[in-house]
Scaffold this active site. Structure first.
Site, mmCIF file in Angstrom:
data_model
loop_
_atom_site.group_PDB
_atom_site.id
_atom_site.type_symbol
_atom_site.label_atom_id
_atom_site.label_comp_id
_atom_site.label_asym_id
_atom_site.label_seq_id
_atom_site.Cartn_x
_atom_site.Cartn_y
_atom_site.Cartn_z
ATOM 1 N N ILE A 125 62.195 -12.087 -24.117
ATOM 2 C CA ILE A 125 62.250 -11.491 -25.459
ATOM 3 C C ILE A 125 62.250 -9.971 -25.348
ATOM 4 C CG2 ILE A 125 61.118 -11.344 -27.711
ATOM 5 C CD1 ILE A 125 61.781 -14.189 -27.162
ATOM 6 N N GLY A 126 63.222 -9.320 -25.961
ATOM 7 C CA GLY A 126 63.307 -7.864 -25.956
ATOM 8 C C GLY A 126 63.125 -7.291 -27.348
ATOM 9 N N TYR A 127 61.895 -7.319 -27.837
ATOM 10 C CA TYR A 127 61.597 -6.746 -29.150
ATOM 11 C C TYR A 127 60.867 -5.399 -29.000
ATOM 12 C CZ TYR A 127 62.364 -11.431 -31.300
ATOM 13 O OH TYR A 127 62.857 -12.624 -31.735
ATOM 14 N N SER A 128 59.639 -5.458 -28.422
ATOM 15 C CA SER A 128 58.774 -4.271 -28.407
ATOM 16 C C SER A 128 59.355 -3.143 -27.581
ATOM 17 C CB SER A 128 57.418 -4.624 -27.803
ATOM 18 O OG SER A 128 56.757 -5.540 -28.618
ATOM 19 N N THR B 94 53.626 -3.028 -33.426
ATOM 20 C CA THR B 94 53.381 -3.671 -34.716
ATOM 21 C C THR B 94 54.442 -3.269 -35.741
ATOM 22 O OG1 THR B 94 51.025 -3.773 -34.273
ATOM 23 C CG2 THR B 94 51.682 -3.865 -36.569
ATOM 24 N N GLU C 200 56.848 -19.669 -32.982
ATOM 25 C CA GLU C 200 56.308 -19.042 -31.783
ATOM 26 C C GLU C 200 54.790 -19.232 -31.730
ATOM 27 O OE1 GLU C 200 57.350 -14.912 -31.428
ATOM 28 O OE2 GLU C 200 55.661 -14.505 -30.103
ATOM 29 N N THR D 224 49.703 -8.423 -34.935
ATOM 30 C CA THR D 224 48.292 -8.040 -34.782
ATOM 31 C C THR D 224 47.440 -8.555 -35.943
ATOM 32 O OG1 THR D 224 46.843 -6.217 -34.161
ATOM 33 C CG2 THR D 224 48.399 -5.769 -35.934
ATOM 34 N N ASN D 225 46.161 -8.839 -35.661
ATOM 35 C CA ASN D 225 45.324 -9.496 -36.656
ATOM 36 C C ASN D 225 45.072 -8.649 -37.904
ATOM 37 O OD1 ASN D 225 45.333 -11.592 -34.900
ATOM 38 N ND2 ASN D 225 43.123 -11.658 -34.551
ATOM 39 N N GLU D 226 45.175 -7.316 -37.778
ATOM 40 C CA GLU D 226 45.018 -6.483 -38.982
ATOM 41 C C GLU D 226 46.149 -6.780 -39.971
ATOM 42 O OE1 GLU D 226 44.361 -5.398 -35.984
ATOM 43 O OE2 GLU D 226 42.234 -4.917 -36.268
#
Lengths: 377, 393
Positions: free
Chosen positions: B127-130, B136, B244, B374-376
């Site tokens: 996967i090439g996202y970040s 985030t 996912e 992320t959980n936030e």
């Protein structure tokens, strides 16, 4: 695996929601709180007329026969509205036990009357320092035509009004489950005010004569009856907690969305909204473990572990959601003219009834120990 | 309401569990000792992955047209749970998240090449996202793809490209319209073959596993490797996030750790006599783990069941992510506490408990609370979608 809820159970819950909503406006609640006995008899009558008192009572005994799961959804709605009606002691602990363990004559005598709202049978499952009705300190002595029962039960709901009180006592090695008439000789009722401000009673029994017709079960049957009563009551408390906590969280979500400080709604601060989001997560977790326990009991499947975990979650979530709701409200939350305090008091009462999280966690740990020691040989 | 597996579901669970024992060959366990192959990609891994393909285990949830069996989400979850439990480095993101999107959106030639290859267990996709400056806030990514005749010229850098060291393709999000009115509207998806000129990588060794930084330097990529419409990449990214997550937090992998520690504590002598499991504080930790684990099981089942009924409720999906990720971390700690110092002994060292799985899982687990959304942000979603609270600032 099926998480769906049948249409009948769903409509019963919606009907309950509607009736309970109509009867629990703040003025009405305040009025009932002034009464000596915190019990809304008109609401009870309305629930009876709608068939909601007989959800877990078979049709041939005058109920609607939808089963235990359906009854827990009624408990959830009572929690959501903090309605002053004794659904757990009467419908779960007493009627539920009678329906499964009582004699045919007892079912005939009591179940229909409970479903129609004409009679109340309550239950007294707890003693001082003892929440397990399977191991009571109260004693029973066999005598001609029945048993003589002595001992003390605490925080009994509707002790003065009920026609009978379901209790357990020990006759030597044998357990006895009996229906005690609160007007019988040897019974004294001493008022006890509990956290919610509600009047309950200490039930002191001194050689109370209980005729055979009021003996529900003895021996192994009685042990099974009290196991069922404890598991069902804990599950019903967890279901009530789902309603209480869901409502507290929603009140808090709305309040923080409207309350402005520093020129903006306080819900737009992540520190605030995340605290309410955590309540949402907690309530979802509690809902899932409660549904699992309720559906296992509903199907007559072994449920003791599932129930213990549900009550542990119940104790933890009532505490956390109640404190978070109070905190996010600031001073408004503690004001008795604002509805939140009733939920917080009821939450704490539920948490400490029929076994706290700490106690159940300890017992569950012992069970895990026994399970794995047995496996290890 | 009946929250138990049916007889057929239990049979599937058992079937997968038994099959996976044959996949985890002694050779594969030996191969995984090599740090280079710990996350898969070695010859024995490739052999077993291809065998799973040949035996028809890959793509069970896909449509029949693609050669799948159209398993329900519940069945797919049972499969996933058992595969993760076995410890096999099965590339779930390739098979469950990305390939169905490629199948639905790629041109015919690439679809046959990639989807067919995945089905046979011969192709994996990273996967090439970040990017270094887009985590985030993924929509702010800056890797560029510019049209040049029938090709695209790609330049940029991706971070955390896990499996990039052995994957056959990178599923790449690139900016094709730098002037789009909103950042997320200018993105397009591509499949970049990892043997193409201009692709390179450097390893990134994390607290837990090895991952990669990948570089895209004047890559000339034929247009056939574009997936979906130009500037319509965002919904291809977000459409599979829930799927996912359903493979990230499964019950079996942590339940087996709990059971392993219980067994260890029941067999191991306590210093003052008796067994470790008889100590009250040990029992307390084990009971807390069990009580939390029960909800992991129920959340997983409920999510899978709900996905079979229709689109997943946004707040519920976020509840599952936050609860599971935070509980996993707590579980690692509570189980490690039971073992104390012995729990810190690494795999292959004398005295390691449960092959050092817990100390390793704890190190890997550090990414859970921020990875996969992320959980936030998840809590923001819960407050808005679940409680109708206003957007935070």
């Amino acid at each position: 695996m099926d998480f769906s809820i049948s249409e009948e159970v769903n409509s019963a819950q919606q009907l309950a929601q509607q009736i309970l909503g109509d009867f629990t406006e703040v003025d009405k609640l305040k009025r009932i709180e002034q009464q000596e006995e915190r019990f809304d008899t008109e609401l009870w009558k309305a629930l009876a007329e709608a068939g909601l008192l007989g959800l877990d009572i078979p049709e041939n005994n005058g109920g609607t026969g939808l089963g235990f799961y359906s009854l827990t959804t009624l408990c959830e709605e009572v929690g959501r509205t903090v309605a002053p009606v004794p659904v757990i002691p009467v419908l779960v602990s007493a009627a539920g036990t009678l329906r499964r363990f009582g004699t045919d004559a007892q079912k005939e005598q009591w179940l229909g009357a409970i479903a129609s709202g004409s009679t109340l049978v309550t239950a007294a499952l707890e003693e001082y320092n003892n929440e397990d009705p399977g191991t009571p300190a109260s004693s029973a002595e066999k005598m001609d035509g029945g048993y003589s029962i002595s001992g003390t039960k605490i925080c009994v709901s509707l002790a003065q009004t009920a026609a009978r009180i379901l209790v357990s006592a020990r006759a030597g090695e044998e357990l006895v489950v009996a229906l005690v008439d609160p007007r019988a000789a040897g019974v004294s009722l001493n008022a006890q005010v509990i956290m919610t401000g509600e009047n309950r009673h200490e039930l002191v029994m001194d050689k109370v004569q209980v005729p055979t017709s009021d003996i529900v079960a003895t021996g192994r049957e009685a042990v099974a009856a009290m196991e069922w009563a404890l598991q069902a009551s804990r599950t019903a408390l967890a279901a009530m907690a789902v309603g209480v906590c869901d409502k507290m969280m929603r009140i808090t979500g709305s309040y923080t969305s409207e309350r402005e400080q520093f020129g903006r709604a306080i819900a737009t601060f992540q520190a605030v909204s995340h605290r309410v989001a955590d309540c949402y997560i907690d309530v979802e977790c509690l809902r899932l473990v409660t549904q699992q326990a309720a559906s296992l009991i509903d199907q007559g499947r072994p449920a003791s572990e599932a129930v213990a975990m549900a009550k542990i979650w119940c104790g933890d979530v009532t505490h956390r959601v109640s404190q978070a709701s109070q905190h996010c409200h600031g001073g408004t939350g503690v004001d008795r003219d604002y509805p939140l305090f009733r939920y917080c008091e009821l939450a704490r009462q539920i948490e400490l009834t029929a076994g706290s999280s700490a106690r159940l966690m300890g017992e569950l740990g012992q069970d895990i120990c026994a399970e794995y020691l047995a496996k290890a040989g | 309401m009946n929250i138990e597996l049916t007889t057929q579901q239990k049979a599937l669970q058992q079937e997968v569990r038994e099959y996976m024992k044959t996949v985890m060959t002694p050779e594969l366990i030996e191969e995984a000792k090599n740090p280079e192959y710990k996350e898969g990609g070695g010859p024995e891994f490739r052999k077993q992955y291809a065998r799973m393909g040949a035996d028809g285990w890959i793509g069970l949830s896909w449509s029949k047209e693609l050669g799948g069996k159209e398993l329900s989400h519940v069945e797919q979850y049972i499969f996933t749970d058992e595969v993760v439990r076995s410890g096999f480095a099965y590339p779930f993101l390739t098979t469950e998240a990305v390939t169905p999107v490629i199948a639905a959106n790629a041109n015919a030639e690439v679809r046959d090449e990639v989807v067919g290859g995945v089905k046979q267990g011969k192709v994996t996709i990273a996967i090439g996202y970040s990017e270094p400056n887009a985590g985030t806030d993924l929509a702010s990514l800056t890797t560029r793809a510019e049209r040049d005749g029938d090709d695209w010229i790609i330049n940029g850098q991706k971070m955390w490209t896990s499996l990039g060291n052995y994957a056959d393709y990178v599923w790449l999000a690139a900016r094709t319209d730098p002037d789009a009115s909103k950042k997320h509207k200018g993105l397009t998806m591509f499949l970049v073959p990892t043997d193409i000129e201009g692709f390179s990588l450097t390893p990134v060794h994390t607290l837990g596993v090895r991952t990669n930084a990948t570089y895209y330097s004047d890559i000339r990529l034929p247009d056939k490797y574009r997936v979906g419409e130009v500037n319509a990449g965002w919904k291809l990214i977000t459409g599979q996030l829930n799927i996912e997550r359903l493979s990230l937090f499964t019950h079996g992998q942590v339940d087996s750790l709990y059971q392993g520690v219980c067994e260890w504590a029941a067999e191991t002598d306590a210093p003052g006599g008796g067994k470790i499991i008889e100590l009250p504080w040990v029992q307390h930790n084990l009971a807390k783990v069990k009580t939390g684990l029960e909800v992991v099981k129920l959340i997983c089942w409920k999510q899978a069941w709900a996905m079979d009924q229709g689109p997943l409720n946004m707040a519920d999906a976020s509840v599952a992510k936050v609860y599971s990720s935070e509980f996993f971390v707590e579980l690692y700690r509570m189980l490690l506490e039971v073992m104390g110092q012995a729990g810190t002994i690494a795999k292959h060292s004398p005295g390691a408990v449960l092959q050092g799985k817990l100390e390793f899982r704890w190190r890997v687990g550090a990414v859970l609370t921020f990875g996969g959304g992320t959980n936030e942000v998840q809590r923001d979603i819960i407050a808005m979608a679940g409680l109708w609270m206003p957007r935070t600032r």
